[in-house]
Write a protein that holds these residues in place. Structure first.
Motif, PDB file in Angstrom:
ATOM      1  N   PHE A  95       8.242 -20.379 -42.649  1.00 22.85           N
ATOM      2  CA  PHE A  95       9.315 -21.188 -42.064  1.00 22.85           C
ATOM      3  C   PHE A  95       9.845 -20.538 -40.804  1.00 22.85           C
ATOM      4  CE2 PHE A  95      11.283 -18.241 -45.022  1.00 22.85           C
ATOM      5  CZ  PHE A  95      12.413 -17.777 -44.360  1.00 22.85           C
ATOM      6  N   LEU A  96      10.708 -21.265 -40.109  1.00 27.68           N
ATOM      7  CA  LEU A  96      11.398 -20.765 -38.921  1.00 27.68           C
ATOM      8  C   LEU A  96      12.896 -20.792 -39.144  1.00 27.68           C
ATOM      9  CD1 LEU A  96       9.503 -22.747 -36.106  1.00 27.68           C
ATOM     10  CD2 LEU A  96       9.056 -20.392 -36.848  1.00 27.68           C
ATOM     11  N   LEU A  97      13.601 -19.873 -38.482  1.00 28.90           N
ATOM     12  CA  LEU A  97      15.069 -19.896 -38.434  1.00 28.90           C
ATOM     13  C   LEU A  97      15.484 -19.737 -36.976  1.00 28.90           C
ATOM     14  CD1 LEU A  97      16.405 -17.558 -41.292  1.00 28.90           C
ATOM     15  CD2 LEU A  97      16.338 -20.057 -41.268  1.00 28.90           C
ATOM     16  N   GLY A  98      16.379 -20.603 -36.509  1.00 27.44           N
ATOM     17  CA  GLY A  98      16.846 -20.500 -35.141  1.00 27.44           C
ATOM     18  C   GLY A  98      18.346 -20.317 -35.079  1.00 27.44           C
ATOM     19  N   SER A 167       6.668 -34.144 -36.539  1.00 29.02           N
ATOM     20  CA  SER A 167       5.219 -34.257 -36.638  1.00 29.02           C
ATOM     21  C   SER A 167       4.688 -33.184 -37.568  1.00 29.02           C
ATOM     22  CB  SER A 167       4.583 -34.110 -35.248  1.00 29.02           C
ATOM     23  OG  SER A 167       4.644 -32.755 -34.813  1.00 29.02           O
ATOM     24  N   ASP A 168       3.396 -33.293 -37.868  1.00 34.15           N
ATOM     25  CA  ASP A 168       2.750 -32.287 -38.709  1.00 34.15           C
ATOM     26  C   ASP A 168       2.088 -31.200 -37.871  1.00 34.15           C
ATOM     27  OD1 ASP A 168       0.687 -33.703 -37.600  1.00 34.15           O
ATOM     28  OD2 ASP A 168      -0.338 -34.162 -39.497  1.00 34.15           O
ATOM     29  N   SER A 169       2.476 -31.096 -36.603  1.00 34.51           N
ATOM     30  CA  SER A 169       1.881 -30.085 -35.729  1.00 34.51           C
ATOM     31  C   SER A 169       2.088 -28.679 -36.285  1.00 34.51           C
ATOM     32  CB  SER A 169       2.492 -30.165 -34.326  1.00 34.51           C
ATOM     33  OG  SER A 169       2.016 -29.109 -33.515  1.00 34.51           O
ATOM     34  N   ALA A 170       1.077 -27.844 -36.126  1.00 35.12           N
ATOM     35  CA  ALA A 170       1.176 -26.442 -36.537  1.00 35.12           C
ATOM     36  C   ALA A 170       1.377 -25.521 -35.339  1.00 35.12           C
ATOM     37  CB  ALA A 170      -0.082 -26.031 -37.312  1.00 35.12           C
ATOM     38  N   PRO A 218       2.854 -24.836 -24.062  1.00 33.72           N
ATOM     39  CA  PRO A 218       3.012 -23.453 -24.524  1.00 33.72           C
ATOM     40  C   PRO A 218       2.466 -23.231 -25.933  1.00 33.72           C
ATOM     41  CG  PRO A 218       5.103 -24.603 -24.633  1.00 33.72           C
ATOM     42  CD  PRO A 218       4.146 -25.533 -23.956  1.00 33.72           C
ATOM     43  N   ALA A 219       2.288 -24.325 -26.678  1.00 36.62           N
ATOM     44  CA  ALA A 219       1.712 -24.282 -28.022  1.00 36.62           C
ATOM     45  C   ALA A 219       1.265 -25.695 -28.359  1.00 36.62           C
ATOM     46  CB  ALA A 219       2.726 -23.776 -29.046  1.00 36.62           C
ATOM     47  N   ASP A 220       0.486 -25.823 -29.412  1.00 37.55           N
ATOM     48  CA  ASP A 220       0.070 -27.154 -29.858  1.00 37.55           C
ATOM     49  C   ASP A 220       1.298 -28.010 -30.158  1.00 37.55           C
ATOM     50  OD1 ASP A 220      -2.466 -26.093 -29.748  1.00 37.55           O
ATOM     51  OD2 ASP A 220      -2.850 -26.232 -31.907  1.00 37.55           O
ATOM     52  N   GLY A 221       1.135 -29.321 -30.052  1.00 35.65           N
ATOM     53  CA  GLY A 221       2.253 -30.192 -30.382  1.00 35.65           C
ATOM     54  C   GLY A 221       1.910 -31.659 -30.219  1.00 35.65           C
ATOM     55  N   VAL A 222       2.923 -32.485 -30.417  1.00 30.49           N
ATOM     56  CA  VAL A 222       2.808 -33.935 -30.277  1.00 30.49           C
ATOM     57  C   VAL A 222       3.876 -34.396 -29.294  1.00 30.49           C
ATOM     58  CG1 VAL A 222       2.991 -36.156 -31.458  1.00 30.49           C
ATOM     59  CG2 VAL A 222       1.905 -34.218 -32.626  1.00 30.49           C
ATOM     60  N   VAL A 223       3.492 -35.206 -28.325  1.00 32.52           N
ATOM     61  CA  VAL A 223       4.436 -35.714 -27.327  1.00 32.52           C
ATOM     62  C   VAL A 223       5.408 -36.682 -28.005  1.00 32.52           C
ATOM     63  CG1 VAL A 223       4.696 -36.992 -25.172  1.00 32.52           C
ATOM     64  CG2 VAL A 223       2.743 -35.441 -25.477  1.00 32.52           C
ATOM     65  N   ILE A 224       6.699 -36.375 -27.912  1.00 36.22           N
ATOM     66  CA  ILE A 224       7.723 -37.241 -28.513  1.00 36.22           C
ATOM     67  C   ILE A 224       8.526 -37.994 -27.465  1.00 36.22           C
ATOM     68  CG2 ILE A 224       7.926 -36.010 -30.707  1.00 36.22           C
ATOM     69  CD1 ILE A 224      10.271 -34.441 -29.554  1.00 36.22           C
ATOM     70  N   LEU A 225       8.384 -37.618 -26.202  1.00 35.39           N
ATOM     71  CA  LEU A 225       9.009 -38.366 -25.115  1.00 35.39           C
ATOM     72  C   LEU A 225       8.277 -38.055 -23.814  1.00 35.39           C
ATOM     73  CD1 LEU A 225      11.232 -40.197 -23.951  1.00 35.39           C
ATOM     74  CD2 LEU A 225      12.690 -38.177 -23.724  1.00 35.39           C
ATOM     75  N   ASP A 241       6.940 -31.941 -29.661  1.00 37.61           N
ATOM     76  CA  ASP A 241       7.312 -31.396 -30.970  1.00 37.61           C
ATOM     77  C   ASP A 241       6.225 -30.441 -31.430  1.00 37.61           C
ATOM     78  OD1 ASP A 241       8.870 -31.348 -33.505  1.00 37.61           O
ATOM     79  OD2 ASP A 241       7.009 -32.201 -34.297  1.00 37.61           O
ATOM     80  N   HIS A 242       6.631 -29.221 -31.814  1.00 40.90           N
ATOM     81  CA  HIS A 242       5.687 -28.209 -32.298  1.00 40.90           C
ATOM     82  C   HIS A 242       5.658 -28.125 -33.817  1.00 40.90           C
ATOM     83  CE1 HIS A 242       5.328 -26.894 -28.154  1.00 40.90           C
ATOM     84  NE2 HIS A 242       6.629 -26.672 -28.092  1.00 40.90           N
ATOM     85  N   GLY A 243       6.451 -28.955 -34.496  1.00 37.62           N
ATOM     86  CA  GLY A 243       6.518 -28.947 -35.946  1.00 37.62           C
ATOM     87  C   GLY A 243       7.637 -28.070 -36.471  1.00 37.62           C
TER      88      GLY A 243
END
Length: 306
Positions: A95-98, A167-170, A218-225, A241-243
């Motif tokens: 997981f991530l924490l920001g 998204s399900d992006s990793a 900068p990393a894999d992702g899905v265009v959300i806008l 979105d990078h997931g």
């Protein structure tokens, strides 16, 4: 003593001093940008030392304002939340924490187990010294006009709607790379004070470059806008979105080279540097959010050129 009893007893200590110390500087031996992080490497690249918590949670690095931490939960953990905000948890426990730019000095990570036990982990959040520029005169502009607000409202709605898309992006598992190369002309968290009144803090990192210079993912992702026309402030705006609640925004582009819903790969060209919107010169503004927390992108990448 039960896991929960030990963790709760640490909250008072966290108020008096850091429960988790400042992480050592991240290693600059960043692996190939195309390498997918997994297993133990997920915790050590490039976030710093791994620190176990009472509940068995392992965090890489230390909670710092503007920081993004990686973590791994032990078996049996079925839910996490940070100060009441749900933390997405992958099937493998990662997981991530920001932590927002103005995060308070104490946060609480609540860990729920499949046996019904709930553990509260106190996190002492280190403050940062933000660059401030004091201006003797009042800020320009004044109250926005009705015409501006009529244009701005739908833009803000589009941005808010995009951030609700997941998204399900990793891509969040990868070591991030710089989306553009050039002089760093603006840093995260900096702020101008106009005649004693603070202006908005700078929400990302700026990279100066010529109009038309490439911008890459900068990393894999899905265009959300992918803005169909320039926004009033952001200009040609692209969001990815990078997931796991993590997304990037790229502002002031001269062109956008991907479309809404498209999957992008790390290093793929997604646009070009420009000066659209409210910009004093050609540059890329790269900002990041984890859930609602503003994250410092510069903490996720090696020094420019490495």
């Amino acid at each position: 003593m039960a896991r929960g009893g030990i963790a709760l007893s640490l909250i008072a200590a966290a108020l008096a001093g850091p429960a988790i110390g400042q992480a050592a500087p991240a290693s600059q031996d960043t692996p190939s940008a195309a390498t997918q992080a997994s297993g133990p490497d997920f915790l050590t690249r490039p976030f710093g030392a791994v620190r176990p918590l009472t509940s068995g949670i392992r965090l890489s690095g230390a909670p710092v304002q503007g920081a993004l931490l990686r973590g791994t939960a032990p078996r049996g953990v079925v839910g996490l939340d940070l100060d009441g905000v749900k933390v997405p948890l992958a099937e493998d426990g990662q997981f991530l924490l920001g932590f927002n730019r103005d995060a308070p000095p104490l946060g609480v990570l609540t860990v729920s187990f499949d046996d019904g036990e709930v553990v509260s982990e106190p996190l002492s959040i280190e403050p940062r010294s933000w660059r401030r520029e004091f201006i003797a005169v009042a800020a320009r502009g004044g109250v926005p006009s009705e015409a501006f607000m009529a244009r701005r409202k739908p833009e803000l709605e589009l941005i808010a709607s995009a951030r609700l898309r997941s998204s399900d992006s990793a891509g969040w598992r990868q070591p991030f790379i710089w989306p553009a190369t050039g002089r760093v002309s603006g840093i995260f968290g900096s702020q101008r004070i106009y005649a004693g009144e603070p202006g908005s803090f700078h929400s990302g990192v700026d990279v100066a470059g010529p109009v038309g210079a490439p911008v890459v993912a900068p990393a894999d992702g899905v265009v959300i806008l992918a803005a169909q026309s320039p926004f009033s402030l952001e200009g040609n705006l692209l969001m990815i979105d990078h997931g796991m609640g993590l997304n990037s925004a790229f502002l002031h582009l001269s062109s956008i080279d991907v479309k809404d819903g498209e999957r992008v790969r790390q290093g793929q060209q997604i646009g070009r540097i420009g000066a659209t919107g409210r910009a004093t010169g050609p540059h890329l503004h790269w900002s990041m959010k984890w859930n609602e927390a503003r994250i410092d992108p510069q903490m996720l990448v090696p020094p420019m050129g490495q």
